[in-house]
Design a protein around this motif. Structure first.
Motif, PDB file in Angstrom:
ATOM      1  N   TRP A 167      -0.324  12.044  -0.311  1.00  0.00           N
ATOM      2  CA  TRP A 167       0.408  12.837   0.679  1.00  0.00           C
ATOM      3  C   TRP A 167       1.132  13.917  -0.109  1.00  0.00           C
ATOM      4  N   TYR A 168       0.919  15.177   0.280  1.00  0.00           N
ATOM      5  CA  TYR A 168       1.448  16.254  -0.554  1.00  0.00           C
ATOM      6  C   TYR A 168       2.138  17.340   0.270  1.00  0.00           C
ATOM      7  N   ASN A 169       3.015  18.056  -0.416  1.00  0.00           N
ATOM      8  CA  ASN A 169       3.782  19.154   0.167  1.00  0.00           C
ATOM      9  C   ASN A 169       2.976  20.446  -0.008  1.00  0.00           C
ATOM     10  N   LYS A 170       2.397  20.940   1.078  1.00  0.00           N
ATOM     11  CA  LYS A 170       1.546  22.133   1.014  1.00  0.00           C
ATOM     12  C   LYS A 170       2.295  23.341   0.446  1.00  0.00           C
ATOM     13  N   GLU A 171       3.544  23.451   0.801  1.00  0.00           N
ATOM     14  CA  GLU A 171       4.341  24.603   0.361  1.00  0.00           C
ATOM     15  C   GLU A 171       4.543  24.585  -1.142  1.00  0.00           C
ATOM     16  N   LEU A 172       4.857  23.409  -1.704  1.00  0.00           N
ATOM     17  CA  LEU A 172       5.065  23.306  -3.142  1.00  0.00           C
ATOM     18  C   LEU A 172       3.758  23.508  -3.903  1.00  0.00           C
ATOM     19  N   PHE A 173       2.665  23.035  -3.349  1.00  0.00           N
ATOM     20  CA  PHE A 173       1.367  23.262  -3.976  1.00  0.00           C
ATOM     21  C   PHE A 173       1.053  24.762  -4.027  1.00  0.00           C
TER      22      PHE A 173
ATOM     23  N   GLN B  22      11.211   6.714  -3.460  1.00  0.00           N
ATOM     24  CA  GLN B  22       9.966   7.477  -3.498  1.00  0.00           C
ATOM     25  C   GLN B  22       9.731   8.274  -2.217  1.00  0.00           C
ATOM     26  N   ALA B  23       9.807   7.616  -1.069  1.00  0.00           N
ATOM     27  CA  ALA B  23       9.534   8.299   0.197  1.00  0.00           C
ATOM     28  C   ALA B  23      10.531   9.412   0.466  1.00  0.00           C
ATOM     29  N   ALA B  24      11.813   9.153   0.219  1.00  0.00           N
ATOM     30  CA  ALA B  24      12.845  10.164   0.458  1.00  0.00           C
ATOM     31  C   ALA B  24      12.679  11.362  -0.473  1.00  0.00           C
ATOM     32  N   THR B  25      12.272  11.106  -1.702  1.00  0.00           N
ATOM     33  CA  THR B  25      12.095  12.189  -2.666  1.00  0.00           C
ATOM     34  C   THR B  25      11.037  13.180  -2.171  1.00  0.00           C
ATOM     35  N   VAL B  26       9.958  12.649  -1.606  1.00  0.00           N
ATOM     36  CA  VAL B  26       8.924  13.521  -1.054  1.00  0.00           C
ATOM     37  C   VAL B  26       9.391  14.131   0.263  1.00  0.00           C
ATOM     38  N   GLY B  27       9.979  13.318   1.131  1.00  0.00           N
ATOM     39  CA  GLY B  27      10.426  13.792   2.436  1.00  0.00           C
ATOM     40  C   GLY B  27      11.480  14.877   2.365  1.00  0.00           C
ATOM     41  N   ASN B  28      12.270  14.871   1.290  1.00  0.00           N
ATOM     42  CA  ASN B  28      13.306  15.892   1.113  1.00  0.00           C
ATOM     43  C   ASN B  28      12.819  17.096   0.308  1.00  0.00           C
TER      44      ASN B  28
ATOM     45  N   ASN C 135      13.610   8.388   5.941  1.00  0.00           N
ATOM     46  CA  ASN C 135      14.507   8.335   4.786  1.00  0.00           C
ATOM     47  C   ASN C 135      14.907   9.711   4.262  1.00  0.00           C
ATOM     48  N   SER C 136      14.519  10.762   4.979  1.00  0.00           N
ATOM     49  CA  SER C 136      14.876  12.112   4.558  1.00  0.00           C
ATOM     50  C   SER C 136      16.152  12.576   5.257  1.00  0.00           C
ATOM     51  N   ALA C 137      16.745  13.621   4.727  1.00  0.00           N
ATOM     52  CA  ALA C 137      17.956  14.179   5.318  1.00  0.00           C
ATOM     53  C   ALA C 137      17.669  14.650   6.740  1.00  0.00           C
ATOM     54  N   GLY C 138      18.487  14.213   7.667  1.00  0.00           N
ATOM     55  CA  GLY C 138      18.293  14.588   9.060  1.00  0.00           C
ATOM     56  C   GLY C 138      17.093  13.945   9.713  1.00  0.00           C
ATOM     57  N   LYS C 139      16.444  13.027   8.987  1.00  0.00           N
ATOM     58  CA  LYS C 139      15.252  12.319   9.485  1.00  0.00           C
ATOM     59  C   LYS C 139      14.199  13.286  10.031  1.00  0.00           C
ATOM     60  N   LYS C 140      13.968  14.329   9.258  1.00  0.00           N
ATOM     61  CA  LYS C 140      13.006  15.347   9.682  1.00  0.00           C
ATOM     62  C   LYS C 140      11.683  15.279   8.910  1.00  0.00           C
ATOM     63  N   GLY C 141      11.747  14.894   7.625  1.00  0.00           N
ATOM     64  CA  GLY C 141      10.538  14.859   6.838  1.00  0.00           C
ATOM     65  C   GLY C 141       9.976  16.254   6.592  1.00  0.00           C
ATOM     66  N   LEU C 142       8.697  16.319   6.246  1.00  0.00           N
ATOM     67  CA  LEU C 142       8.083  17.601   5.915  1.00  0.00           C
ATOM     68  C   LEU C 142       7.425  18.294   7.092  1.00  0.00           C
ATOM     69  N   GLY C 143       7.154  17.573   8.152  1.00  0.00           N
ATOM     70  CA  GLY C 143       6.528  18.191   9.317  1.00  0.00           C
ATOM     71  C   GLY C 143       5.181  18.806   8.990  1.00  0.00           C
ATOM     72  N   ASP C 144       4.993  20.060   9.360  1.00  0.00           N
ATOM     73  CA  ASP C 144       3.720  20.752   9.151  1.00  0.00           C
ATOM     74  C   ASP C 144       3.420  21.026   7.682  1.00  0.00           C
ATOM     75  N   ARG C 145       4.396  20.850   6.820  1.00  0.00           N
ATOM     76  CA  ARG C 145       4.169  21.095   5.392  1.00  0.00           C
ATOM     77  C   ARG C 145       3.440  19.937   4.711  1.00  0.00           C
TER      78      ARG C 145
ATOM     79  N   THR D 282      -1.857  10.119  17.978  1.00  0.00           N
ATOM     80  CA  THR D 282      -1.734  11.548  18.243  1.00  0.00           C
ATOM     81  C   THR D 282      -1.251  12.339  17.035  1.00  0.00           C
ATOM     82  N   ASP D 283      -0.654  11.640  16.059  1.00  0.00           N
ATOM     83  CA  ASP D 283      -0.152  12.327  14.869  1.00  0.00           C
ATOM     84  C   ASP D 283      -1.322  12.892  14.076  1.00  0.00           C
ATOM     85  N   PRO D 284      -1.306  14.191  13.757  1.00  0.00           N
ATOM     86  CA  PRO D 284      -2.436  14.809  13.051  1.00  0.00           C
ATOM     87  C   PRO D 284      -2.701  14.205  11.678  1.00  0.00           C
ATOM     88  N   ASN D 285      -1.636  13.793  10.976  1.00  0.00           N
ATOM     89  CA  ASN D 285      -1.833  13.184   9.662  1.00  0.00           C
ATOM     90  C   ASN D 285      -2.521  11.835   9.782  1.00  0.00           C
TER      91      ASN D 285
END
Length: 431
Positions: free
Chosen positions: A157-163, A265-271, A290-300, A370-373
């Motif tokens: 699972w990866y952060n498209k923006e950081l890549f 681990q999960a929060a580090t990626v989610g944040n 486990n991310s700030a505001g419980k938002k995660g990465l969303g579309d990223r 329904t979740d695209p991921n």
């Protein structure tokens, strides 16, 4: 959640920081025969956080309402706490009436000890409602000892923006390209990988996948039969992993990090503090929670399969992972098996899929995804050419634990690839 969890592999349902050992008691007195006595069903699961913890309790109450005399005693436990406590009660000959299982070698050992019921005949009444091969991990020598509830696989699972910032234009398809992506991420001062080193099971995913890609699925299976992992391909798997460790790709303090904790681990990626993690289908939900505001990465957030290794015997379309199921303890009343059929009804399977973010094994519940991921994981699974259950579940417990321990030492720089296979082989022979 993976798992393991482990999940979690390990199933997503039980991956959280604090164990919750409280019991949820519901029900009424009286039995179906009208004698006034009650039948207690002890149910242990790993959904130790809401919303799924409450949803399981709600289903238990619904079942009680239509089965007078049945009363559930529910114990939700965190992944590792569950495994430890279950081992203790099984060794004491007192397994719960219904309990979570990942199948494989652990379930086989429980079956050999006479601690779980053969439910082959009963499960035949709803077997056809499940996806193909859903019960494979729970079937031993032709007998089925558990019913499946969810399935999935491990991938990156990866952060498209950081890549994109690092100039990694597409997910790497080879191990050489993967290492290059790690180098590019580090060059932009981005932590490439988050890892829960403290919990060990997330680390074993790397060695297992590399062993699959280099030696092939059959090699892993045959090694368990021969009780010999001291093979060049498995040593090579450790060597490839050591190449990754040498790049120092993990977050600061990873050896002491948990998985589903505020700084794990999960929060580090989610944040957005690390570019990726190797984890199961539950990852997006745990990142979010486990991310700030419980938002995660969303579309990223994106997903890609574990890369191929040049010259390896395994295919990139062979996958590694597992799901969750429920076994029935040796002394459980017949209503325990009836409850497994109840939660396998499409309407209940849909609740789990929507609430817990898992891939259901009930065919009719597929429309709840329904979740695209999660759909992407499902699509990858549907195109897979081979499947390997988590090694710490596929193998006998002592062997699986040694894999986790030895790989953790390799990740910490305290063991060599040769020492890993030697230790695992010793555990296999002693078992």
């Amino acid at each position: 959640m993976r798992d393991s969890v482990r999940f979690s592999r390990r199933s997503v349902l039980g991956l959280a920081a604090a164990a919750s050992a409280g019991a949820v008691l519901a029900g009424c007195s009286g039995d179906e025969g009208g004698s006034g006595s009650s039948k207690k069903i002890r149910w242990w699961h790993i959904a130790n956080t809401d919303p799924m913890m409450s949803e399981w309790a709600k289903m238990a109450r619904q079942f009680e309402a239509t089965h007078p005399g049945v009363k559930f005693e529910i114990t939700p436990l965190e992944n590792e706490a569950f495994k430890t406590k279950l081992t203790t009660v099984v060794q004491a000959g007192d397994p719960p009436d219904i309990f979570h299982t990942w199948g494989g070698g652990v379930l086989a050992q429980q079956a050999d000890a006479g601690m779980v019921k053969d439910i082959s005949a009963e499960i035949g009444t709803w077997r056809d409602t499940l996806i193909p091969n859903a019960l494979d991990a729970y079937t031993i020598e032709g007998k089925t000892y558990a019913s499946a509830v969810d399935t999935g696989m491990v991938g990156f699972w990866y952060n498209k923006e950081l890549f994109e910032r690092a100039g990694v234009s597409e997910p790497p398809a080879s191990w050489a390209d993967y290492l290059e992506a790690v180098r590019k991420l580090k060059a932009t001062s981005v932590t490439p990988i988050a890892l829960a080193g403290k919990e060990k099971w997330p680390g074993h995913y790397y060695w297992a996948y590399l062993a699959m890609r280099i030696g092939g699925l059959e090699a892993l299976r045959q090694a368990a039969v021969d009780k010999d992992f001291n093979k060049p391909d498995f040593v090579a798997a450790g060597a490839r992993l050591a190449e990754l460790v040498a790049l120092q790709p993990f977050q600061t303090g990873y050896l002491a990090a948990g998985y589903a904790t505020a700084d794990g681990q999960a929060a580090t990626v989610g944040n957005g503090k690390a570019a990726m993690e190797l984890m199961g289908q539950w990852a997006p939900m745990v990142q979010r929670d486990n991310s700030a505001g419980k938002k995660g990465l969303g579309d990223r957030l994106g997903f890609f399969a574990f890369p191929a290794v040049d010259g390896g015997k395994g295919k990139i379309t062979d996958v590694f992972g597992g799901g969750g199921g429920y076994a029935v303890g040796k002394d459980a009343p017949p209503e325990a098996v009836e409850f497994l059929k109840f939660i396998a009804q499409p309407e209940n399977a849909r609740i789990e899929a929507k609430t817990a973010g898992v891939l259901p094994v009930v065919k009719a519940a597929g429309d709840a995804v329904t979740d695209p991921n999660l759909k992407l994981v499902g699509d990858t699974l549907s195109r897979s050419t081979g499947f390997q259950l988590y090694l710490d579940q596929a193998y006998a417990p002592a062997v699986g634990q040694q894999v986790n321990d030895s790989v953790a030492e390799l990740l910490a720089g305290k063991s060599s690839p040769e020492q890993v296979v030697k230790a695992v082989s010793t555990a296999a022979k002693q078992g």
